[in-house]
Scaffold this motif. Structure first.
Motif, PDB file in Angstrom:
ATOM      1  N   PHE A 140       0.974  -0.797   0.104  1.00 55.57           N
ATOM      2  CA  PHE A 140      -0.313   0.002   0.208  1.00 55.57           C
ATOM      3  C   PHE A 140       1.175   1.654   0.087  1.00 55.57           C
ATOM      4  O   PHE A 140       0.184   2.477  -0.137  1.00 55.57           O
ATOM      5  CB  PHE A 140      -1.268   0.470   1.382  1.00 55.57           C
ATOM      6  CG  PHE A 140      -2.203  -1.068   1.148  1.00 55.57           C
ATOM      7  CD1 PHE A 140      -3.180  -0.136   0.038  1.00 55.57           C
ATOM      8  CD2 PHE A 140      -2.246  -1.901   1.407  1.00 55.57           C
ATOM      9  CE1 PHE A 140      -4.551  -1.656   0.256  1.00 55.57           C
ATOM     10  CE2 PHE A 140      -2.982  -3.320   1.129  1.00 55.57           C
ATOM     11  CZ  PHE A 140      -4.472  -2.498   0.852  1.00 55.57           C
ATOM     12  N   GLY A 141       2.553   1.279   0.146  1.00 54.33           N
ATOM     13  CA  GLY A 141       3.128   2.514   0.486  1.00 54.33           C
ATOM     14  C   GLY A 141       2.976   3.299   1.821  1.00 54.33           C
ATOM     15  O   GLY A 141       2.597   2.933   1.754  1.00 54.33           O
ATOM     16  N   THR A 142       3.416   4.554   1.651  1.00 54.52           N
ATOM     17  CA  THR A 142       3.249   5.594   2.123  1.00 54.52           C
ATOM     18  C   THR A 142       2.402   6.272   1.735  1.00 54.52           C
ATOM     19  O   THR A 142       2.030   6.720   1.044  1.00 54.52           O
ATOM     20  CB  THR A 142       4.547   7.034   2.307  1.00 54.52           C
ATOM     21  OG1 THR A 142       5.982   5.633   2.152  1.00 54.52           O
ATOM     22  CG2 THR A 142       4.318   7.838   2.970  1.00 54.52           C
ATOM     23  N   GLN A 143       1.404   6.155   3.156  1.00 54.57           N
ATOM     24  CA  GLN A 143       0.493   6.770   3.160  1.00 54.57           C
ATOM     25  C   GLN A 143       0.455   8.169   3.836  1.00 54.57           C
ATOM     26  O   GLN A 143       0.485   8.430   4.218  1.00 54.57           O
ATOM     27  CB  GLN A 143      -0.892   6.175   3.492  1.00 54.57           C
ATOM     28  CG  GLN A 143      -1.051   5.161   2.867  1.00 54.57           C
ATOM     29  CD  GLN A 143      -1.841   4.529   1.752  1.00 54.57           C
ATOM     30  OE1 GLN A 143      -2.962   5.689   1.116  1.00 54.57           O
ATOM     31  NE2 GLN A 143      -1.071   4.172   0.362  1.00 54.57           N
ATOM     32  N   PHE A 168      -6.819 -13.051   7.918  1.00 57.72           N
ATOM     33  CA  PHE A 168      -5.795 -11.055   8.441  1.00 57.72           C
ATOM     34  C   PHE A 168      -6.492 -10.233   9.250  1.00 57.72           C
ATOM     35  O   PHE A 168      -7.388 -10.654   9.395  1.00 57.72           O
ATOM     36  CB  PHE A 168      -5.857 -11.065   6.968  1.00 57.72           C
ATOM     37  CG  PHE A 168      -7.678  -9.657   6.058  1.00 57.72           C
ATOM     38  CD1 PHE A 168      -7.611  -9.133   6.614  1.00 57.72           C
ATOM     39  CD2 PHE A 168      -7.402 -10.872   5.240  1.00 57.72           C
ATOM     40  CE1 PHE A 168      -9.043  -8.709   6.020  1.00 57.72           C
ATOM     41  CE2 PHE A 168      -9.019 -10.810   4.986  1.00 57.72           C
ATOM     42  CZ  PHE A 168      -9.353  -9.962   5.143  1.00 57.72           C
ATOM     43  N   PRO A 169      -5.831  -9.581  10.214  1.00 61.86           N
ATOM     44  CA  PRO A 169      -6.916  -8.781  10.781  1.00 61.86           C
ATOM     45  C   PRO A 169      -7.627  -7.534  10.829  1.00 61.86           C
ATOM     46  O   PRO A 169      -8.021  -7.327   8.982  1.00 61.86           O
ATOM     47  CB  PRO A 169      -5.468  -8.021  12.028  1.00 61.86           C
ATOM     48  CG  PRO A 169      -4.540  -7.695  10.865  1.00 61.86           C
ATOM     49  CD  PRO A 169      -4.565  -9.094   9.664  1.00 61.86           C
ATOM     50  N   ASP A 170      -8.474  -7.611  11.324  1.00 65.27           N
ATOM     51  CA  ASP A 170      -9.159  -6.479  10.442  1.00 65.27           C
ATOM     52  C   ASP A 170      -8.650  -4.988  10.836  1.00 65.27           C
ATOM     53  O   ASP A 170      -9.141  -4.154  10.232  1.00 65.27           O
ATOM     54  CB  ASP A 170     -10.712  -5.886  11.664  1.00 65.27           C
ATOM     55  CG  ASP A 170     -11.837  -7.535  11.762  1.00 65.27           C
ATOM     56  OD1 ASP A 170     -11.630  -8.093  10.580  1.00 65.27           O
ATOM     57  OD2 ASP A 170     -12.247  -7.211  12.855  1.00 65.27           O
ATOM     58  N   ALA A 171      -7.504  -5.157  11.249  1.00 64.17           N
ATOM     59  CA  ALA A 171      -7.248  -3.717  10.932  1.00 64.17           C
ATOM     60  C   ALA A 171      -5.650  -3.516  11.770  1.00 64.17           C
ATOM     61  O   ALA A 171      -5.181  -4.031  12.133  1.00 64.17           O
ATOM     62  CB  ALA A 171      -7.353  -2.384  12.368  1.00 64.17           C
ATOM     63  N   LEU A 172      -4.721  -2.743  10.427  1.00 66.49           N
ATOM     64  CA  LEU A 172      -3.087  -2.451  11.228  1.00 66.49           C
ATOM     65  C   LEU A 172      -2.944  -1.725  12.307  1.00 66.49           C
ATOM     66  O   LEU A 172      -3.800  -0.781  12.784  1.00 66.49           O
ATOM     67  CB  LEU A 172      -2.688  -1.939   9.988  1.00 66.49           C
ATOM     68  CG  LEU A 172      -3.043  -2.382   8.275  1.00 66.49           C
ATOM     69  CD1 LEU A 172      -2.849  -1.955   7.389  1.00 66.49           C
ATOM     70  CD2 LEU A 172      -2.481  -3.612   8.846  1.00 66.49           C
ATOM     71  N   ASP A 212      -3.422   3.870  20.066  1.00 66.84           N
ATOM     72  CA  ASP A 212      -4.163   2.416  20.459  1.00 66.84           C
ATOM     73  C   ASP A 212      -5.430   2.316  18.646  1.00 66.84           C
ATOM     74  O   ASP A 212      -6.347   2.066  18.502  1.00 66.84           O
ATOM     75  CB  ASP A 212      -4.873   2.398  21.026  1.00 66.84           C
ATOM     76  CG  ASP A 212      -6.166   3.432  21.310  1.00 66.84           C
ATOM     77  OD1 ASP A 212      -5.610   4.476  20.833  1.00 66.84           O
ATOM     78  OD2 ASP A 212      -6.444   3.811  22.383  1.00 66.84           O
ATOM     79  N   GLN A 213      -4.765   3.536  18.160  1.00 67.30           N
ATOM     80  CA  GLN A 213      -5.467   3.774  16.493  1.00 67.30           C
ATOM     81  C   GLN A 213      -4.981   2.435  15.315  1.00 67.30           C
ATOM     82  O   GLN A 213      -3.807   2.345  15.640  1.00 67.30           O
ATOM     83  CB  GLN A 213      -5.254   5.443  16.509  1.00 67.30           C
ATOM     84  CG  GLN A 213      -6.106   6.311  16.935  1.00 67.30           C
ATOM     85  CD  GLN A 213      -5.393   7.239  17.405  1.00 67.30           C
ATOM     86  OE1 GLN A 213      -4.235   7.334  18.582  1.00 67.30           O
ATOM     87  NE2 GLN A 213      -5.870   8.466  18.401  1.00 67.30           N
ATOM     88  N   GLU A 214      -6.115   2.977  14.666  1.00 68.69           N
ATOM     89  CA  GLU A 214      -5.667   1.681  13.847  1.00 68.69           C
ATOM     90  C   GLU A 214      -6.180   2.050  12.966  1.00 68.69           C
ATOM     91  O   GLU A 214      -7.011   3.127  12.729  1.00 68.69           O
ATOM     92  CB  GLU A 214      -6.693   0.442  13.996  1.00 68.69           C
ATOM     93  CG  GLU A 214      -6.815  -0.224  15.864  1.00 68.69           C
ATOM     94  CD  GLU A 214      -7.325  -1.006  16.180  1.00 68.69           C
ATOM     95  OE1 GLU A 214      -8.634  -1.229  15.784  1.00 68.69           O
ATOM     96  OE2 GLU A 214      -6.883  -2.220  17.174  1.00 68.69           O
ATOM     97  N   GLU A 224       4.330   3.803  11.627  1.00 63.67           N
ATOM     98  CA  GLU A 224       4.447   2.129  10.880  1.00 63.67           C
ATOM     99  C   GLU A 224       3.488   1.848  11.835  1.00 63.67           C
ATOM    100  O   GLU A 224       3.800   1.357  12.331  1.00 63.67           O
ATOM    101  CB  GLU A 224       5.681   1.712  11.313  1.00 63.67           C
ATOM    102  CG  GLU A 224       5.509   0.451  10.042  1.00 63.67           C
ATOM    103  CD  GLU A 224       7.049  -0.191  10.505  1.00 63.67           C
ATOM    104  OE1 GLU A 224       7.185  -2.014  10.443  1.00 63.67           O
ATOM    105  OE2 GLU A 224       8.148   0.368  10.192  1.00 63.67           O
ATOM    106  N   TYR A 225       2.379   0.975  10.472  1.00 61.70           N
ATOM    107  CA  TYR A 225       0.977   0.295  10.677  1.00 61.70           C
ATOM    108  C   TYR A 225       1.168  -0.901  10.938  1.00 61.70           C
ATOM    109  O   TYR A 225       1.224  -0.893   8.964  1.00 61.70           O
ATOM    110  CB  TYR A 225      -0.417   0.704  10.537  1.00 61.70           C
ATOM    111  CG  TYR A 225      -0.180   2.120  11.262  1.00 61.70           C
ATOM    112  CD1 TYR A 225      -1.261   2.006  12.764  1.00 61.70           C
ATOM    113  CD2 TYR A 225       0.053   3.223  10.892  1.00 61.70           C
ATOM    114  CE1 TYR A 225      -1.834   2.702  13.078  1.00 61.70           C
ATOM    115  CE2 TYR A 225       0.041   4.411  11.794  1.00 61.70           C
ATOM    116  CZ  TYR A 225      -0.752   3.968  12.811  1.00 61.70           C
ATOM    117  OH  TYR A 225      -1.203   5.381  13.031  1.00 61.70           O
ATOM    118  N   THR A 226       1.421  -2.471  11.500  1.00 62.22           N
ATOM    119  CA  THR A 226       1.470  -3.368  10.322  1.00 62.22           C
ATOM    120  C   THR A 226       0.383  -4.097  10.804  1.00 62.22           C
ATOM    121  O   THR A 226      -0.496  -4.025  11.843  1.00 62.22           O
ATOM    122  CB  THR A 226       2.808  -4.164  11.228  1.00 62.22           C
ATOM    123  OG1 THR A 226       2.652  -4.222  12.485  1.00 62.22           O
ATOM    124  CG2 THR A 226       3.760  -3.553  10.736  1.00 62.22           C
TER     125      THR A 226
END
Length: 176
Positions: A46-49, A84-88, A96-98, A164-166
């Protein structure tokens, strides 16, 4: 005296019957192909957002979609499942934001890497033949076939902190 004669006769017979044994050794090497191999052809990216950029989508056939190849015996069936998870989640556990995420998979079992000719797989996974046409094999090299799995979907970027979100995305391939 007879007793000694029997011992001498026994020793003579053992000496006559005792011949060196000859042996043959065979060095046999067999190459066994694995029943199945999977390889990542291209990672989902998804690249850099940018914060508050909204939905970022990678469609089927887009340059950044994930591509897996599976090589197996042509009559093999495989069960595919994508989890896969519902959110990164942010790499900092204090944040705690996703980022919500939704993914899909499609497969092409014609032997060609053509996303436009792929078939979507249900979200709960499914059983798929490695190759759509198991007749008309012209040689023994045709018994190993390759199928392609495509992973695509979207993430939704809201008002989140930079970082970074994973998340772990797992493609499970079970074969019989």
């Amino acid at each position: 005296m007879i007793k000694y004669a029997v011992h001498i006769l026994f020793l003579i017979l053992v000496g006559i019957c005792w011949t060196p044994a000859e042996a043959q050794f065979v060095n046999l090497q067999i190459r066994v192909e694995p029943e199945l191999s999977a390889e990542v052809q291209q990672e989902l990216d998804f690249g850099t957002q940018i914060t508050n950029s909204g939905r970022s989508q990678i469609g089927l056939g887009d340059v950044n979609m994930g591509i897996f190849s599976i090589r197996a015996y042509y009559t093999q069936n495989v069960y595919l499942n994508l989890t896969f998870p519902d959110a990164l989640i942010h790499s900092n556990p204090a944040i705690d934001q996703e980022i919500p995420m939704e993914l899909s998979i499609s497969y092409n079992n014609s032997g060609l890497n053509r996303p436009s000719e792929s078939t979507p797989l249900p979200s709960e996974g499914g059983l798929v033949a490695i190759h759509e046409n198991t007749t008309n094999l012209t040689s023994t090299s045709d018994i190993w076939k390759e199928m392609y799995i495509y992973v695509y979907g979207y993430i939704d970027i809201g008002n989140i902190p930079n970082g970074e979100y994973t998340g772990d995305i797992v493609l499970t391939v079970d074969y019989d």
